[in-house]
Every structure is written in C-alpha cells, then in structure tokens.
Write an enzyme that holds these catalytic residues in place. Structure first.
Site, PDB file in Angstrom:
ATOM      1  N   LYS A   1       3.210  10.452  -0.601  1.00  0.00           N
ATOM      2  CA  LYS A   1       2.732  11.034   0.095  1.00  0.00           C
ATOM      3  C   LYS A   1       2.786  12.620  -0.153  1.00  0.00           C
ATOM      4  O   LYS A   1       2.608  13.122   0.627  1.00  0.00           O
ATOM      5  CB  LYS A   1       4.131  11.498   1.506  1.00  0.00           C
ATOM      6  CG  LYS A   1       4.328  10.504   2.242  1.00  0.00           C
ATOM      7  CD  LYS A   1       5.781   9.657   3.047  1.00  0.00           C
ATOM      8  CE  LYS A   1       5.552   8.419   3.772  1.00  0.00           C
ATOM      9  NZ  LYS A   1       5.777   7.016   3.036  1.00  0.00           N
TER      10      LYS A   1
HETATM   11  C1  LIG Z   1       5.365   5.774   3.273  1.00  0.00           C
HETATM   12  C2  LIG Z   1       5.594   4.671   2.046  1.00  0.00           C
HETATM   13  C3  LIG Z   1       5.252   3.570   2.118  1.00  0.00           C
HETATM   14  C4  LIG Z   1       4.428   2.960   3.586  1.00  0.00           C
HETATM   15  O1  LIG Z   1       3.141   3.717   3.284  1.00  0.00           O
HETATM   16  P1  LIG Z   1       2.189   3.757   5.071  1.00  0.00           P
HETATM   17  O2  LIG Z   1       1.331   4.810   4.447  1.00  0.00           O
HETATM   18  O3  LIG Z   1       3.316   4.037   5.732  1.00  0.00           O
HETATM   19  O4  LIG Z   1       1.454   2.537   5.312  1.00  0.00           O
HETATM   20  C5  LIG Z   1       5.402   2.641   1.586  1.00  0.00           C
HETATM   21  N1  LIG Z   1       5.751   2.791  -0.221  1.00  0.00           N
HETATM   22  C6  LIG Z   1       6.419   4.187   0.264  1.00  0.00           C
HETATM   23  C7  LIG Z   1       7.211   4.864  -1.233  1.00  0.00           C
HETATM   24  C8  LIG Z   1       6.438   5.128   0.830  1.00  0.00           C
HETATM   25  O5  LIG Z   1       7.349   6.257   0.601  1.00  0.00           O
END
Ligand SMILES: *Cc1c(COP(=O)(O)O)cnc(C)c1O
Length: 435
Positions: free
Chosen positions: A107
């Site tokens: 993210k």
């Molecule tokens: C947010 C997140 C996900 C999921 O990603 P999406 O884009 O919501 O499908 C998977 N793994 C981690 C570690 C995350 O922080």
C-alpha cells in the site's frame, strides 16, 4: 483523460475531481475512459529498462494528458524510493516482494503516489488552500497513507483508529510521525471510525469551512499506480529468461491490487492468466464457482488485510468484463485457504526453502503451488513483510522474526494521539479546531 463511474449515473470527472472525490457521487468507482495498449517495442526490451522508466511510461498512459511530463516523472520517482524485487522460491515459483517501502506493505506505492499527485494539484491551483485528508484504519491503511503524506506540503492528515484494536507495531507507524499527521484514538471499533469519516464528508458546515478529502483504496490515484510493479515483475522475468506463460497470483481482499494487474494486462503486459487467492472470506471464489455474487459479513482470519466480505473493486472487475462471469472465468481462477492451510504453508515453505512468508503472501504462494502447470512461470505478490505479523509468524515457525531497521525506527518513537469518543459531535468539534 476523463474518468467515468462504474454506476454510469454520475457525470464524467477530470483526474483532479476523481482524485479529490475518491468515490463518484453515484457511489460508483471511477475508471479511466481508455486503457491504452503500450507499443510492442516497450515489451521487447523491457528487461533493459529500470523501474523508474517503466513506471513513468505506465503513468504517462493514464496521467500524461493532465500532468506535464517532468512533473509526472518526479512524482513517480519520489513514490518509488524502493524496489520491488522478484525472488525465486523454487522451480517456477517467484515472490514479487512489495514490502520494501517505508511501512513494509504494497500500500506504500499507492499511498505515496496519491499524496504527491494531490499535492501537485494543490500547487497548480494556487497553493494557498489547505486540504485535510481523513482516513479510518483498522491497521495497515493508516500507516501507508500517513507515511505517504508525511511532510507533503498543503496537506493535513487525520487518521482515526479504534482504541486498543490495532497491533503495537501498526499503531506506532501512524502515531509517532508528528508534523502534518495527527492520530485520533477513537473509543469504539473500526466501524465507528468509518462512520465518523463518512459523517464528516456529508456535513454541510464542515465542508464549507474546510476541504476534506478521502484517501481510501478505491481512489484512482492509489489504485492505478499498483500496475507499475506488474510490469517491473515482467522485466525481471525477461532478464531471467522466464517470460513465457506468466501467471500472477494475487492475495486479495478489496481486489484493488489484482484489478490493477488486470489493467496492466489490458495495456499489453504479456501474462497468461491470473489467480485470485482468498482466505476464508471467499465471496469471489464463490462467485467464480456459482456465477452469483453474494456479499457477506467478513470473518476474522490471520491474513486480516484480506478480511473483506464485499470487495469494493468487484465493481471494477465487473466493469472490465461487462458483467460476464464466463469472461471473468476465462482470465481469472480462484482459490481459498483457511487459517490452518495458511499456517501449514508458512511452515512448509520455511522448512523446505528457507523463505519466510507472511500470512497474505502464503495464500498467494499456495495458489500457485496448487494450480500452476510445469510450462508456466508463477509470480505471487508478497504484499507485506512477515515482521508486520510477528506474533502469528513466530508462533508458526517457533523462532524469532527479525524486525527490519525501518520498523525498529517506528518502535522507538513516542506515541502521540488525541483521544475522542465515537460521538460525531466530538469529532466535528475537533475538526473545527483544525479548519
Ligand atoms: C490490503 C492488503 C491486501 C489486500 O489487497 P487488496 O488490494 O485489498 O485486494 C493483501 N495483503 C496485505 C498485506 C494488505 O495490506
């Protein structure tokens, strides 16, 4: 470039509007009106290009009409202050490590990009307006957004989190920063935090006295940049001579990450197919199986960032595939894993290959191990560093997980937060002091 809403009721938006609004007024998600295919030559020698060049080309395809080339290149390069290396686990299975950013999760890419793009629009519009970003978090989003916006001019960030319901590591990542970041510790749960944020966006008085913006994951400026690292993965496979029949397996919760991959594919990324890995929150897996989409209340798992019962980006997947389950099935298959499966995978991959997976990446790895053909090359997205889930992973492996220096820095900081009740009047009074 214009952005349309997946609900097709709101008017088309400019990039600036889509970034500042987040969600379209008809509650749909914004989509770029065209997804341009990159030229063949781009892929022929992509292995010779570096990540910044690759990402700048991809960013230009979306944002090149709206942001001058030199500025866009700077936004991309500032965002990508870290690499996304591809690591061979064994045979034809590779881990795309997306955890080398400041908060050790993928993210960071979207969070950092959105911060810089928003700041660019504020400067373009005269620079004398202050924008207040409010974001509710159950843990990981708050840290990526707060760190992405840290020190970015013209922007104040207010993170709301539920008191006593996030891990110490997570809390430190957004309560120790200071500067333009404030953490509000809400006496309630995550749903209360989300309700407070939504109420603020709907409050007429607040919106007259201040400019409020959301930084949630459906924002196009967080969503589209996630396409960058799919191309970077492909470049690394080409260098390794493994660029045929590439399969991407994506641990999925809100389905933003995989949807960005599907967009990369439409842009010409030479992939063969995609796999969406779920934990017990398996509404997408069930959709593939039955053809019917039935949202549910989420259940708690050890891969908690994937605990989503009604993925927001499902609307974008439907939009890309014209609501046809047959079309979706041709491109994407699914798999789902229980906590017990995830524990077994983490233990087995460590004992056999010496690689420490986090619980989310474990779903991605296992999705490949269970489905990949000998002639395919599998890439799973390792979405977070295992140290972010230290207690869980240590219990499974029976050994200490070293905390990377970046995380240790956060742990040294002093927690600073403002306590508020879950009553909207308190939150509103607080926001007015910040106008
Ligand atoms: C947010 C997140 C996900 C999921 O990603 P999406 O884009 O919501 O499908 C998977 N793994 C981690 C570690 C995350 O922080």
């Amino acid at each position: 470039m214009k952005y349309y809403s997946t609900n097709h009721k709101a008017p088309e938006a400019t990039l600036a509007e889509a970034v500042q609004k987040g969600l379209a007024p008809d509650k749909g998600l914004y989509m770029p009106e065209k997804i341009a295919r990159l030229p063949e030559e781009f892929f022929e020698n992509i292995g010779e290009k570096d990540f910044h060049d690759i990402a700048t080309t991809v960013a230009t395809a979306f944002f090149g009409d709206d942001i001058p080339a030199a500025d866009l290149e700077k936004i991309v390069c500032d965002t990508l202050s870290f690499d996304t290396p591809l690591v061979n686990i064994h045979d034809n299975i590779y881990s795309l490590e997306l955890f080398h950013g400041p908060t050790l999760a993928f993210k960071d890419v979207g969070g950092r990009f959105m911060a810089r793009m928003l700041s660019w629009f504020i400067r373009r519009d005269g620079g004398n307006r202050k924008v207040t970003v409010i974001v509710a978090t159950s843990g990981d989003t708050g840290s990526a957004v707060a760190n992405g916006f840290l020190g970015v001019e013209g922007i104040d960030v207010i993170v709301l989190y539920p008191k006593g319901k996030v891990s110490e590591i997570q809390e430190k990542q957004f309560t120790t920063l200071g500067r333009n970041i404030t953490a509000l510790e809400v006496d309630g749960n995550f749903d209360d935090c989300q309700r407070l944020v939504k109420s603020a966006f709907m409050d007429g008085e607040l919106n007259r006295i201040m400019t409020l913006t959301s930084a949630n994951s459906i924002n196009v400026a967080r969503f589209l940049p996630q396409a960058f690292y799919y191309f970077n993965a492909y470049a690394q496979l080409q260098r390794a001579g493994k660029a045929e029949n590439v399969v991407f397996c994506v641990p999925s919760g809100n389905f933003g990450n995989i949807t960005a991959g599907l967009i990369a594919w439409r842009m010409g990324l030479p992939a063969k197919r995609f796999i969406a890995a779920n934990n017990r929150n398996d509404v997408f897996f069930e959709y593939l199986r039955t053809g019917v989409y039935t949202p549910r209340v989420s259940v708690q798992t050890i891969a908690n960032a994937m605990d989503v019962g009604d993925p927001s980006n499902f609307a974008r997947v439907m939009d890309l595939y014209g609501n046809s389950v047959e079309a979706v099935r041709r491109d994407i298959s699914g798999c789902r894993y229980t906590d017990e499966d995830i524990r077994k995978t983490i233990a087995a991959v460590y004992s056999e290959y010496g690689y420490v997976l986090d619980p989310h990446g474990a779903c991605g790895y296992q999705g490949l191990a269970d489905n990949i053909l000998p002639e395919e090359t599998g890439v799973f997205l390792e979405t977070a560093h295992p140290a972010k889930f230290k207690d869980t992973v240590e219990k499974i492996l029976g050994k200490d997980i070293a905390i990377p220096a970046k995380l240790q820095e956060f742990m040294k900081g002093e927690k600073q937060s403002v306590g508020i009740s879950a009553d909207f009047r308190d939150f509103k009074d607080y926001l007015k002091t910040r106008a």
